[in-house]
Enzyme design. Structure first.
Site, PDB file in Angstrom:
ATOM      1  N   LYS A 213       0.835  -1.211   0.000  1.00 31.35           N
ATOM      2  CA  LYS A 213       0.000   0.000   0.000  1.00 31.35           C
ATOM      3  C   LYS A 213       0.868   1.259   0.000  1.00 31.35           C
ATOM      4  O   LYS A 213       1.900   1.301   0.655  1.00 31.35           O
ATOM      5  CB  LYS A 213      -0.880  -0.012   1.260  1.00 31.35           C
ATOM      6  CG  LYS A 213      -1.627   1.272   1.500  1.00 31.35           C
ATOM      7  CD  LYS A 213      -2.411   1.220   2.786  1.00 31.35           C
ATOM      8  CE  LYS A 213      -1.790   2.097   3.846  1.00 31.35           C
ATOM      9  NZ  LYS A 213      -2.624   2.215   5.045  1.00 31.35           N
TER      10      LYS A 213
ATOM     11  N   GLY B 144     -10.591   3.030   2.906  1.00 27.66           N
ATOM     12  CA  GLY B 144      -9.915   3.008   1.605  1.00 27.66           C
ATOM     13  C   GLY B 144      -8.907   1.867   1.505  1.00 27.66           C
ATOM     14  O   GLY B 144      -8.870   1.144   0.496  1.00 27.66           O
TER      15      GLY B 144
HETATM   16  C1  R5P Z   1      -2.173   3.058   8.615  1.00 27.74           C
HETATM   17  O1  R5P Z   1      -0.981   3.099   8.897  1.00 27.74           O
HETATM   18  C2  R5P Z   1      -3.130   2.220   9.400  1.00 27.74           C
HETATM   19  O2  R5P Z   1      -2.543   1.044   9.827  1.00 27.74           O
HETATM   20  C3  R5P Z   1      -4.376   1.920   8.590  1.00 27.74           C
HETATM   21  O3  R5P Z   1      -3.999   1.192   7.443  1.00 27.74           O
HETATM   22  C4  R5P Z   1      -5.088   3.173   8.186  1.00 27.74           C
HETATM   23  O4  R5P Z   1      -5.363   3.961   9.309  1.00 27.74           O
HETATM   24  C5  R5P Z   1      -6.370   2.848   7.461  1.00 27.74           C
HETATM   25  O5  R5P Z   1      -6.944   4.036   7.036  1.00 27.74           O
HETATM   26  P1  R5P Z   1      -8.107   4.057   5.956  1.00 27.74           P
HETATM   27  O6  R5P Z   1      -9.182   3.120   6.452  1.00 27.74           O
HETATM   28  O7  R5P Z   1      -8.553   5.492   5.945  1.00 27.74           O
HETATM   29  O8  R5P Z   1      -7.522   3.631   4.661  1.00 27.74           O
END
Ligand code: R5P
Length: 285
Positions: free
Chosen positions: A182, A215
């Site tokens: 990601k 997301g």
């Molecule tokens: C990021 O470092 C966290 O571990 C999560 O992947 C993140 O907070 C997820 O955010 P979202 O649901 O907005 O993609």
């Protein structure tokens, strides 16, 4: 006794039953101008456990008022349980002029605490911000337990940084593990680098610490379904589920979405009460 903040009423009930403790009746109301009023409606023993998640903002002030009410009522040892540590992401100045919110909040919380417990903080460095003892147990054991009968073949982390969590969960489920690539472009925009995984016809569990806008999870699920995964389960410790997060995750083809009760929601299929109880049992000052 346990003092429940309004963010954690169900979790407080579960913890009270795990620890065989009583619950302090708390009155929490708002004045017409939205200022918070807190009153404890019973005798307070010398040692209490207070539970409140520091999200959203209004719960933070409520936490401080409950801590203060407990001290005023004679509590000498307060264990503050923060199931989800909101403001835990900013652990340093990324740019000059910023505040370090995770540290500032720690300083405020510890003013009226003798021990702090928080589950799966986003930044493990959080403990260095406290001058009092802090325990940071993980929800992985209870999440893995939920998936015991789901025949999970592989556990995936949405990014390399979260690989340890996937690996630890996989160890409990006797399954394989891997990670996706990601990249975050902005607060609500993420992309996933193409990566071929051995998921065809398999049951996959994607595990993350937080689901915020959804997301990351939606993209991961979309990717895995495209590569032929049979079932894709999504799990997180902290389900913020902002805006259309759940809709996005379901639309991507999620088989089942679960979170814990660090943030109480219809997806809180797993309680962290046993995790907190275990941390308290094994703690020796
Ligand atoms: C990021 O470092 C966290 O571990 C999560 O992947 C993140 O907070 C997820 O955010 P979202 O649901 O907005 O993609």
């Amino acid at each position: 006794m346990i003092i429940p903040g309004s963010s954690s009423v169900t979790l407080s009930r579960h913890l009270a039953s795990e620890l065989n403790m009583g619950i302090v009746p708390v009155e929490i109301t708002r004045f017409p101008d939205d200022e918070c009023y807190v009153r404890l409606h019973s005798e307070i023993p010398p040692k209490v456990i207070l539970i409140q998640t520091t999200h959203p903002d209004r719960n933070i002030l409520e936490l401080f008022l409950i801590q203060n009410a407990a001290r005023e009522a004679g509590a000498r040892h307060i264990t503050t349980v923060i199931p989800y540590y909101g403001y835990g992401r900013q652990d340093k100045k990324f740019q000059e002029g910023e505040s370090i919110s995770a540290r500032k909040l720690a300083h405020l919380i510890q003013q009226d605490s003798d021990l702090v417990i928080t589950i799966d903080p986003h930044k493990p460095v959080l403990d260095t911000f406290f001058d009092i003892p802090i325990l940071m147990p993980s929800a992985i054991s209870v999440i893995a337990h939920f998936f015991n009968d789901k025949k999970i073949d592989i556990v995936l982390a949405p990014d390399r940084g979260a690989l340890q969590r996937a690996q630890d969960t996989a160890a409990l489920l006797n399954s394989g593990y891997d990670y996706l690539d990601k990249k975050r472009l902005s607060g609500d925009k993420v992309i996933m680098e193409p990566k071929t995984l051995d998921v065809k016809g398999k049951n996959v569990l994607v595990i993350d610490d937080i689901i915020s806008t959804g997301g990351t999870m939606a993209l991961a699920i979309h990717n895995l379904k495209k590569q032929g995964a049979k079932a894709v389960y999504a799990a997180c410790s902290h389900g913020l589920f902002i805006g259309q997060a759940v809709t996005k995750i379901k639309a991507a083809g999620c088989t089942q979405l679960i979170s814990t009760d660090t943030l109480e929601s219809p997806h809180s299929h797993v309680s962290v009460a046993p995790v907190i109880a275990e941390a308290l049992h094994s703690y020796s000052p």
